[in-house]
Design a protein around this motif. Structure first.
Motif, PDB file in Angstrom:
ATOM      1  N   LYS A 106       0.863  -1.181   0.000  1.00 24.20           N
ATOM      2  CA  LYS A 106       0.000   0.000   0.000  1.00 24.20           C
ATOM      3  C   LYS A 106       0.900   1.231   0.000  1.00 24.20           C
ATOM      4  CE  LYS A 106      -4.226   1.656   2.213  1.00 24.20           C
ATOM      5  NZ  LYS A 106      -4.980   1.530   0.948  1.00 24.20           N
ATOM      6  N   VAL A 107       0.706   2.071  -0.974  1.00 20.98           N
ATOM      7  CA  VAL A 107       1.501   3.298  -1.075  1.00 20.98           C
ATOM      8  C   VAL A 107       0.545   4.463  -0.907  1.00 20.98           C
ATOM      9  CG1 VAL A 107       2.781   4.729  -2.714  1.00 20.98           C
ATOM     10  CG2 VAL A 107       3.315   2.298  -2.516  1.00 20.98           C
ATOM     11  N   GLU A 108       0.880   5.380   0.024  1.00 19.30           N
ATOM     12  CA  GLU A 108      -0.020   6.510   0.280  1.00 19.30           C
ATOM     13  C   GLU A 108       0.728   7.833   0.181  1.00 19.30           C
ATOM     14  OE1 GLU A 108      -2.903   5.330   3.774  1.00 19.30           O
ATOM     15  OE2 GLU A 108      -1.107   4.076   3.846  1.00 19.30           O
ATOM     16  N   ASN A 109       0.237   8.665  -0.684  1.00 21.07           N
ATOM     17  CA  ASN A 109       0.735  10.045  -0.817  1.00 21.07           C
ATOM     18  C   ASN A 109       2.251  10.154  -0.943  1.00 21.07           C
ATOM     19  OD1 ASN A 109      -1.920  10.979  -0.505  1.00 21.07           O
ATOM     20  ND2 ASN A 109      -1.716  10.658   1.708  1.00 21.07           N
ATOM     21  N   LEU A 110       2.830   9.254  -1.673  1.00 24.56           N
ATOM     22  CA  LEU A 110       4.284   9.279  -1.845  1.00 24.56           C
ATOM     23  C   LEU A 110       4.677  10.492  -2.700  1.00 24.56           C
ATOM     24  CD1 LEU A 110       6.257   7.171  -0.716  1.00 24.56           C
ATOM     25  CD2 LEU A 110       6.470   6.251  -3.025  1.00 24.56           C
ATOM     26  N   THR A 111       5.652  11.237  -2.217  1.00 27.05           N
ATOM     27  CA  THR A 111       6.058  12.452  -2.920  1.00 27.05           C
ATOM     28  C   THR A 111       7.577  12.549  -2.951  1.00 27.05           C
ATOM     29  OG1 THR A 111       4.075  13.639  -2.221  1.00 27.05           O
ATOM     30  CG2 THR A 111       5.948  14.993  -2.884  1.00 27.05           C
ATOM     31  N   ARG A 112       8.093  12.864  -4.093  1.00 27.69           N
ATOM     32  CA  ARG A 112       9.492  13.244  -4.191  1.00 27.69           C
ATOM     33  C   ARG A 112       9.509  14.522  -5.012  1.00 27.69           C
ATOM     34  NH1 ARG A 112      14.935  12.116  -4.323  1.00 27.69           N
ATOM     35  NH2 ARG A 112      15.890  12.837  -6.237  1.00 27.69           N
ATOM     36  N   LYS A 113       9.850  15.610  -4.347  1.00 25.70           N
ATOM     37  CA  LYS A 113       9.735  16.934  -4.974  1.00 25.70           C
ATOM     38  C   LYS A 113      10.470  16.960  -6.317  1.00 25.70           C
ATOM     39  CE  LYS A 113       7.370  19.390  -2.009  1.00 25.70           C
ATOM     40  NZ  LYS A 113       7.696  19.268  -0.573  1.00 25.70           N
ATOM     41  N   GLY A 114       9.783  17.453  -7.319  1.00 22.23           N
ATOM     42  CA  GLY A 114      10.394  17.564  -8.642  1.00 22.23           C
ATOM     43  C   GLY A 114      10.245  16.310  -9.489  1.00 22.23           C
ATOM     44  N   SER A 115       9.835  15.196  -8.868  1.00 20.66           N
ATOM     45  CA  SER A 115       9.703  13.958  -9.640  1.00 20.66           C
ATOM     46  C   SER A 115       8.269  13.465  -9.700  1.00 20.66           C
ATOM     47  CB  SER A 115      10.565  12.850  -9.039  1.00 20.66           C
ATOM     48  OG  SER A 115      11.908  13.232  -8.998  1.00 20.66           O
ATOM     49  N   PHE A 116       7.661  13.311  -8.515  1.00 23.53           N
ATOM     50  CA  PHE A 116       6.255  12.892  -8.476  1.00 23.53           C
ATOM     51  C   PHE A 116       5.643  13.362  -7.167  1.00 23.53           C
ATOM     52  CE2 PHE A 116       9.003   9.404  -7.141  1.00 23.53           C
ATOM     53  CZ  PHE A 116       8.546   9.166  -5.855  1.00 23.53           C
ATOM     54  N   GLU A 117       4.304  13.429  -7.179  1.00 24.00           N
ATOM     55  CA  GLU A 117       3.591  14.021  -6.045  1.00 24.00           C
ATOM     56  C   GLU A 117       2.387  13.199  -5.660  1.00 24.00           C
ATOM     57  OE1 GLU A 117       2.164  18.192  -6.366  1.00 24.00           O
ATOM     58  OE2 GLU A 117       3.891  18.338  -7.715  1.00 24.00           O
ATOM     59  N   GLN A 118       2.188  12.981  -4.379  1.00 20.02           N
ATOM     60  CA  GLN A 118       0.932  12.423  -3.856  1.00 20.02           C
ATOM     61  C   GLN A 118       0.504  11.159  -4.591  1.00 20.02           C
ATOM     62  OE1 GLN A 118      -0.858  13.893  -1.223  1.00 20.02           O
ATOM     63  NE2 GLN A 118       0.839  15.308  -0.998  1.00 20.02           N
ATOM     64  N   VAL A 119       1.454  10.251  -4.773  1.00 20.50           N
ATOM     65  CA  VAL A 119       1.129   9.012  -5.481  1.00 20.50           C
ATOM     66  C   VAL A 119       0.577   7.986  -4.499  1.00 20.50           C
ATOM     67  CG1 VAL A 119       2.096   7.064  -6.761  1.00 20.50           C
ATOM     68  CG2 VAL A 119       2.823   9.394  -7.301  1.00 20.50           C
ATOM     69  N   SER A 120      -0.615   7.470  -4.768  1.00 22.47           N
ATOM     70  CA  SER A 120      -1.224   6.448  -3.924  1.00 22.47           C
ATOM     71  C   SER A 120      -1.725   5.300  -4.786  1.00 22.47           C
ATOM     72  CB  SER A 120      -2.417   7.018  -3.153  1.00 22.47           C
ATOM     73  OG  SER A 120      -2.005   8.088  -2.329  1.00 22.47           O
ATOM     74  N   PHE A 121      -1.477   4.082  -4.341  1.00 21.54           N
ATOM     75  CA  PHE A 121      -2.053   2.916  -5.027  1.00 21.54           C
ATOM     76  C   PHE A 121      -1.868   1.721  -4.116  1.00 21.54           C
ATOM     77  CE2 PHE A 121       2.415   3.194  -6.314  1.00 21.54           C
ATOM     78  CZ  PHE A 121       2.877   1.901  -6.120  1.00 21.54           C
ATOM     79  N   ASP A 122      -2.588   0.640  -4.431  1.00 24.03           N
ATOM     80  CA  ASP A 122      -2.243  -0.587  -3.735  1.00 24.03           C
ATOM     81  C   ASP A 122      -2.121  -1.751  -4.706  1.00 24.03           C
ATOM     82  OD1 ASP A 122      -4.872  -1.195  -4.158  1.00 24.03           O
ATOM     83  OD2 ASP A 122      -5.493  -0.618  -2.140  1.00 24.03           O
ATOM     84  N   ALA A 131      16.528   6.859  -5.237  1.00 23.56           N
ATOM     85  CA  ALA A 131      16.264   8.288  -5.051  1.00 23.56           C
ATOM     86  C   ALA A 131      15.000   8.345  -4.198  1.00 23.56           C
ATOM     87  CB  ALA A 131      16.057   8.968  -6.396  1.00 23.56           C
ATOM     88  N   PRO A 132      15.161   8.215  -2.874  1.00 18.42           N
ATOM     89  CA  PRO A 132      14.014   7.986  -1.998  1.00 18.42           C
ATOM     90  C   PRO A 132      13.002   9.127  -2.016  1.00 18.42           C
ATOM     91  CG  PRO A 132      16.103   7.862  -0.784  1.00 18.42           C
ATOM     92  CD  PRO A 132      16.421   8.345  -2.155  1.00 18.42           C
ATOM     93  N   ALA A 133      11.762   8.759  -1.724  1.00 17.75           N
ATOM     94  CA  ALA A 133      10.711   9.759  -1.617  1.00 17.75           C
ATOM     95  C   ALA A 133      10.893  10.501  -0.298  1.00 17.75           C
ATOM     96  CB  ALA A 133       9.351   9.080  -1.660  1.00 17.75           C
ATOM     97  N   GLY A 134      10.512  11.770  -0.278  1.00 17.31           N
ATOM     98  CA  GLY A 134      10.649  12.545   0.950  1.00 17.31           C
ATOM     99  C   GLY A 134       9.443  12.398   1.869  1.00 17.31           C
ATOM    100  N   GLU A 135       8.283  12.204   1.269  1.00 13.44           N
ATOM    101  CA  GLU A 135       7.054  12.127   2.063  1.00 13.44           C
ATOM    102  C   GLU A 135       6.227  10.941   1.612  1.00 13.44           C
ATOM    103  OE1 GLU A 135       4.943  15.809   1.375  1.00 13.44           O
ATOM    104  OE2 GLU A 135       6.894  16.826   1.326  1.00 13.44           O
ATOM    105  N   GLY A 136       5.344  10.507   2.514  1.00 15.00           N
ATOM    106  CA  GLY A 136       4.409   9.443   2.163  1.00 15.00           C
ATOM    107  C   GLY A 136       4.638   8.196   2.975  1.00 15.00           C
ATOM    108  N   LYS A 137       3.767   7.229   2.748  1.00 17.84           N
ATOM    109  CA  LYS A 137       3.775   6.033   3.580  1.00 17.84           C
ATOM    110  C   LYS A 137       3.760   4.788   2.698  1.00 17.84           C
ATOM    111  CE  LYS A 137       0.883   4.097   7.248  1.00 17.84           C
ATOM    112  NZ  LYS A 137      -0.383   4.292   7.958  1.00 17.84           N
ATOM    113  N   ILE A 138       4.630   3.849   3.016  1.00 18.68           N
ATOM    114  CA  ILE A 138       4.667   2.584   2.271  1.00 18.68           C
ATOM    115  C   ILE A 138       4.427   1.444   3.251  1.00 18.68           C
ATOM    116  CG2 ILE A 138       6.107   1.035   0.876  1.00 18.68           C
ATOM    117  CD1 ILE A 138       7.756   3.506   0.051  1.00 18.68           C
TER     118      ILE A 138
END
Ligand SMILES: Nc1ncnc2c1ncn2[C@@H]1O[C@H](COP(=O)(O)OP(=O)(O)O)[C@@H](O)[C@H]1O
Ligand SMILES: [Mg+2]
Length: 498
Positions: free
Chosen positions: A259-275, A303-310
């Motif tokens: 489960k991926v929730e609100n994964l964000t890496r500035k400049g690459s992707f934002e608020q990605v959620s899926f399961d 290149a780890p995400a800065g925010e979000g939950k895995i």
């Protein structure tokens, strides 16, 4: 019937003990676009070199415009109007566009001194003919790959080419450049030129070919109008076996693996959620720059995400490095296997155990016997055609090397396997093998994510597809509701969500 420009009969070519061509016949007609396909090593380049006079065939006959040619030298071949553009284009980087285009002409007509003005005129004329727009005075080294190819095409046509042969012309081109090249090729065909294109991508072949010839193991296994080849027959001719077109549509499961929730890496992707549920193969797609590759890199800590939950198998995991990812039993097959996935100067065995070396380390000693056996097992299980675990990995073909990259990660017993472009540059037989492996792993409960822009790969193997646009998820769709045309349309539409 159209005029036959070139006819080959019973062409054989052996190199030492290797029979590269076994008894190949081929007819090329004026004004046709003839694609030549076949897996790596089947003899395509050898056949072209026979036609260009670079190789003397061991046996067989060559006819050009009806005339039997006793011995075809490279210069004869050019004089008869045959021009080959090899994969490296053979352009001179430190000469200008005009010089490159005019050079062969000068050589061929015996011109001693290169006339600058004349060269420029010839170059401009040639460019006009194919509708290319380049500065004749710019150095070729400054051109894009597609433009270098244009220079090579111009050079070919000013020598009155009647047959233009292009060896895998599209491998390094973008989609847009491919369609520009196709336009040029169609124009040349309309002027009556015969064109032979080596290519093994069926979608590209359908786009351009009038007729198709497929070689396998040095033999011509099929020739005919493109309409006579559906995907199934094409694959059968290429590989010599029936490769079923499978559509992986597992039963719905409730058990969530990832489960991926609100994964964000500035400049690459934002608020990605899926399961990703048990049994699913999840496809992640998007155009270049959509963030699809960066998302894969983040899941593996490159290149780890800065925010979000895995959350993986019910446990929240923090991934700040590759070590973290491996500890969480996440495995990653990178996009560029040659530079990131393999130690090219090491053996197959060393590569296979590289990510799981601790398993073989007992009391400070490596157990070579176990490493050998494990590698041997994977070679068999994954259908790699290596003779033993010992040879250098660089001796394997693209498809077999990619199978061993996957084996390397499977040897770590992953809970989640993320693959970025798993079959880029892989031959069609190995591609089918790799897809089958992935589906089987999913059935066994391994989480599988395929990051890809290969629409048929996605539709066939993924049960759910997540589409990314500009770093955001534009939607996730069950592949039951999709076909290739619909997915392509969704990918390229301007809409932010699908
Ligand atoms: N100059 C050569 N010397 C020895 N073997 C060769 C040579 N050129 C090609 N071969 C062999 O002939 C076969 C066909 O090669 P090639 O024509 O390059 O295939 P393709 O272009 O279809 O990938 C392969 O087994 C290859 O190793
Ligand atoms: Mg070749």
């Amino acid at each position: 019937m159209d005029k036959i420009f070139l006819k080959l009969e019973n062409i054989k070519k052996t190199f030492g003990g290797v029979q590269a061509l076994k008894s190949v016949g081929l007819e090329i007609r004026a004004g046709e676009i003839h694609c030549l396909a076949g897996e790596n090593g089947c003899g395509k380049s050898t056949l072209i070199k026979v036609i260009s006079g670079a190789h003397d065939p061991t046996a067989g006959s060559i006819y050009i415009e009806g005339e039997k040619i006793e011995k075809l030298t490279p210069i004869d071949s050019i004089r008869k109007g045959i021009q080959v553009i090899y994969q490296d284009f053979a352009v001179f980087p430190n000469l200008t566009v005009a010089e490159n285009i005019a050079m062969n002409h000068a050589l061929l007509t015996g011109t001693k001194a290169m006339n600058w003005k004349k060269s420029r005129e010839l170059a401009i004329q040639a460019m006009e003919q194919i509708g290319a727009h380049m500065d004749p005075d710019v150095l070729v080294e400054r051109l894009s790959i597609a433009n270098k190819q244009m220079v090579a095409i111009c050079r070919a046509i000013i020598n009155d080419a009647k047959l233009l042969i292009l060896d895998e012309p599209t491998t390094a081109l973008t989609q847009k450049e491919v369609s520009m090249l196709n336009t040029i090729i169609r124009n040349l065909k309309d002027k009556g030129m015969a064109i032979v294109i080596v290519n093994h991508k069926l979608d590209e072949i359908y786009e351009i070919a009038d007729r198709l010839t497929i070689l396998r193991n040095g033999e011509n296994v099929a020739t005919g109008p493109i309409g006579e080849f559906d995907r199934k027959r094409f694959i059968k001719c290429m590989t010599g076996r029936d490769v079923e077109e499978v559509y992986y549509r597992p039963e719905d499961s409730r058990e969530v693996i990832l489960k991926v929730e609100n994964l964000t890496r500035k400049g690459s992707f934002e608020q990605v959620s899926f399961d990703l549920k048990k049994g699913e193969v999840l496809g992640i797609t998007g155009l270049l720059g959509s963030g699809r590759g960066e998302l894969g890199d983040a899941l593996f800590g490159i290149a780890p995400a800065g925010e979000g939950k895995i959350t993986l198998n019910g446990k929240e995991v923090t991934i700040r490095s590759i070590e973290d990812a491996m500890k969480a039993r996440i495995a990653y097959v990178p996009e560029d296997r040659l530079t990131q996935g393999l130690f090219l100067d090491c053996s197959i065995q060393e590569n296979t155990v590289a990510a799981s070396i601790q398993k073989y380390l007992k009391k400070g000693r490596l157990n070579y016997k176990e490493m050998y056996e494990a590698t041997q097992n994977w070679i068999q299980k994954i259908g790699c055609n290596a003779k033993s675990p010992k040879p250098l990995i660089r001796t394997l073909s693209g498809g077999n090397a990619q199978k061993m990259v996957i084996a390397k990660w499977l040897n770590t017993n992953p809970a989640l396997l993320v693959l970025n472009g798993p079959t880029v540059g892989v031959d069609i037989g190995s591609k089918a093998d790799i897809h089958k492996i992935l589906r089987e792993l999913a059935e066994q409960g391994v989480g599988i994510i395929v990051i890809s822009d290969d629409v048929s790969e996605l539709i066939q193997n993924c049960s759910k597809i997540l589409i990314m646009k500009n770093g955001k998820t534009a939607g996730s769709i069950s592949s039951r509701e999709l076909d290739e045309t619909k997915l392509s349309r969704l990918l390229t539409s301007e809409e932010e969500t699908v």
